[in-house]
Design an enzyme around this catalytic site. Sequence first.
Site, PDB file in Angstrom:
ATOM      1  N   SER A   1      45.091  35.761  31.365  1.00 24.00           N
ATOM      2  CA  SER A   1      45.942  34.813  32.094  1.00 24.00           C
ATOM      3  C   SER A   1      45.047  33.727  32.660  1.00 24.00           C
ATOM      4  CB  SER A   1      46.639  35.520  33.255  1.00 24.00           C
ATOM      5  OG  SER A   1      45.716  35.770  34.305  1.00 24.00           O
ATOM      6  N   ASP A   2      45.626  32.607  33.090  1.00 25.05           N
ATOM      7  CA  ASP A   2      44.824  31.670  33.864  1.00 25.05           C
ATOM      8  C   ASP A   2      44.708  32.240  35.284  1.00 25.05           C
ATOM      9  OD1 ASP A   2      43.312  29.562  34.743  1.00 25.05           O
ATOM     10  OD2 ASP A   2      44.584  28.010  33.893  1.00 25.05           O
ATOM     11  N   TRP A   3      43.904  31.603  36.072  1.00 28.85           N
ATOM     12  CA  TRP A   3      43.599  32.074  37.434  1.00 28.85           C
ATOM     13  C   TRP A   3      44.905  32.184  38.248  1.00 28.85           C
ATOM     14  CZ3 TRP A   3      38.440  32.328  39.633  1.00 28.85           C
ATOM     15  CH2 TRP A   3      38.412  32.522  41.010  1.00 28.85           C
ATOM     16  N   GLY A   4      45.364  33.399  38.410  1.00 28.50           N
ATOM     17  CA  GLY A   4      46.576  33.596  39.204  1.00 28.50           C
ATOM     18  C   GLY A   4      47.866  33.258  38.473  1.00 28.50           C
TER      19      GLY A   4
END
Length: 742
Positions: A298-301
């Site tokens: 995933s991307d950050w968060g």
Amino acid sequence: MIKTSFYKQLTILAVSFVLSSTIVITALAQATVLPYKNKSLPIEQRIKDLLKRMTLEEKILQTNQWTYGKNANENNIEASKKAVRPEIGSLIYRSISPVYRNDIMRKAINESRLGIPILMGFDVIHGYRTVYPIPLAQACSFNTELVTQACAVAAKESRLSGVDWTFSPMIDVARDARWGRVSEGYGEDTYTNSMFSVASVKGYQGKSLSDPYSIAACLKHYIGYSLSEGGRDYRYADVSAQTLWETFMPPYEAGVKAGAATLMSGFNDISGIPASANPYTLTDILKKRWKHDGFVVSDWGSVINLIPQGFAKDNKEATLKSFMAGVEMDMVDNVYVENLEQLVKENKIPIAKIDEAVRRILRIKFRLGLFDKPYVEELSEKDRYYQPESMAIAARLAEESMVLLKNKQHALPVSKDVKNIALIGPLAKNKVDLMGSWEGQGIADVVETIYEGFEKEYKGKANILYAKGCDFDGINEADFEAALAVAQQSDVVVLCMGEMKKWSGENASRSTIALPAIQERLVSYLKKSGKPIVLLLSSGRPVELGKLDTLSDAILEIWQPGIAGGSSVAGLVSGRLNPSGKLAITFPLTTGQIPTYYNMRQSARPKLGGYQDISSEPKYWFGHGLSYTTFSYDSVKISSKTIKKNQKLTAQINITNTGNMDGKETVMWFISDPVASITRPMKELKFFEKKTLKVGEKMTFKFEIDPMRDLSFPDANGNRVLESGDFYISINNQKIKFELVD
Ligand code: NOJ
């Protein structure tokens, strides 16, 4: 005699005893090596064996990524180490120390039950320590081979510093220059992004991931992120299925085919279904259709972001939706670790799905050779960074990426007779901003300034007179007078201005792409000197030039050229080097003209419908870029006027360097399909090639048209449609018609 043969026999006996016992010991040792640790077994067999031994908790920890090593030093490293579970799947490794990397890796290998190595990731976007030009600039080089070399250097520096995996390349086709991340990708064109997607994957991953200096690549941000509404970051992106397939998917498909180990899912929505929870893009297309066997992080968060996006009510639901859609690793949220076990217990997530995710993550670790060689060499910084060949690539890439936008009355190169050069502007002695955003582990101190480049270039030939003139922004005109005095003493005024690095990159969008008014005011003021004005423009995006364009005699877009840009700029200004970059993104006339890109579709009323207040033409089109020499194009020849769908057509052209300087020319071949069952872009780039031509040299450039690849278009499901009819090839100012028949 008897004695000798007795000793001989004794020796033979002893040797055969030693040999046979060695064989027995080796066989025994092999039998005790667990299959997943046995290098000689196929990777899939090793994964199968390892999965069988893992508990559910150990499996889930593989899907977890945390960060490690920021500001690490010998006083705090033990505390940070303590906080990391030895079973964790991945860390974003922020230190440059191979020693700390080996240290934390030792914890994983020795303190976890199964000794699974940790995968260390980092944002190596345009170089690790040796900072290269920003990707948007790299694209303007149209030199894929050089970009591959730069990525290979970045990979080696990373690996030697403990990083096995880069979150790069970003291949989001970007057409809204307000979006700060336009600097991180390869511009507005789908084909160009696809070519650089492949070039960078090749550079990072080498021939094989198991090569000692290869790192895993990560195609991002899958998918549609650059459509963020109004260029504001992280916003909703509305993309039709047609546009998704036509414009955004091809660079990803190309990268996956080139073997990219991983992908990163975006923050954005895709018409209502967030990219980080989208089963269609993540599973149906990526895993089933393209058969990608690595994993998605995933991307950050971006998993917990499903909550503000209104797609999940809490962390647990966000976990369920992202994981089930096909995001295997959760970047820094910790929500997979907190929720997956419960979701398995509630039968919402089948254990087979967990196994499949872990299998994909382990596969990349095995391919990288981490199980067999988890530790890295502990070389000094001097032996890891800034090697002469890496610096040479940095300088060449900077040179080839710079674009000569304008050159009125041959203001450039500066005459050989100049005695005094005024170097003015907030960028002339600046180091930080030349690096651009996402500078990896780059250090500003090492960056060569433009001023230093000029001093070197003109040593013993001309004086470099400096004045700052103004800041990048603000209203302080106090230094204008001093700058004018410097201009008046000089033969030419070279202005170094543009954007600060923090004005582009993530979460750094701008409502206008115009430069702050102070910069234009300074140029107007210096105009009083009556000296020729050369603008060296440094930016992370195309900018609205406004009056800067008319006030300047020449404009060289130098982008954010990285560590070795200073001497490349100076060499281009002096004429030691010849500019060869071409725009990979259009320069709109004004911000209000966004989006403007070369391959728009035709308007229903082509002569109407522009703006009342400005021209419909942008300032500089995609593909624009001048040289100090001239190239003459002969007429294009095609192998046939008609081809069948299973035949190929060759187009070729002779080009001669008719000027008086050696130069590089990039030839761009476009195709247009004027009438089809769906409307088509006015033209599309299908092939480019860059070659060096010496003065007077003539070269042949060829383009072989493969109908299915070059003349078809995707439908809304991504299936290629090839329709017979008329097509045009266009190159430079020529347009040649041919027909495709059944
Ligand atoms: C967020 C960015 O969107 C992404 O590109 C980057 O790789 C991650 N942060 C990790 O730093």
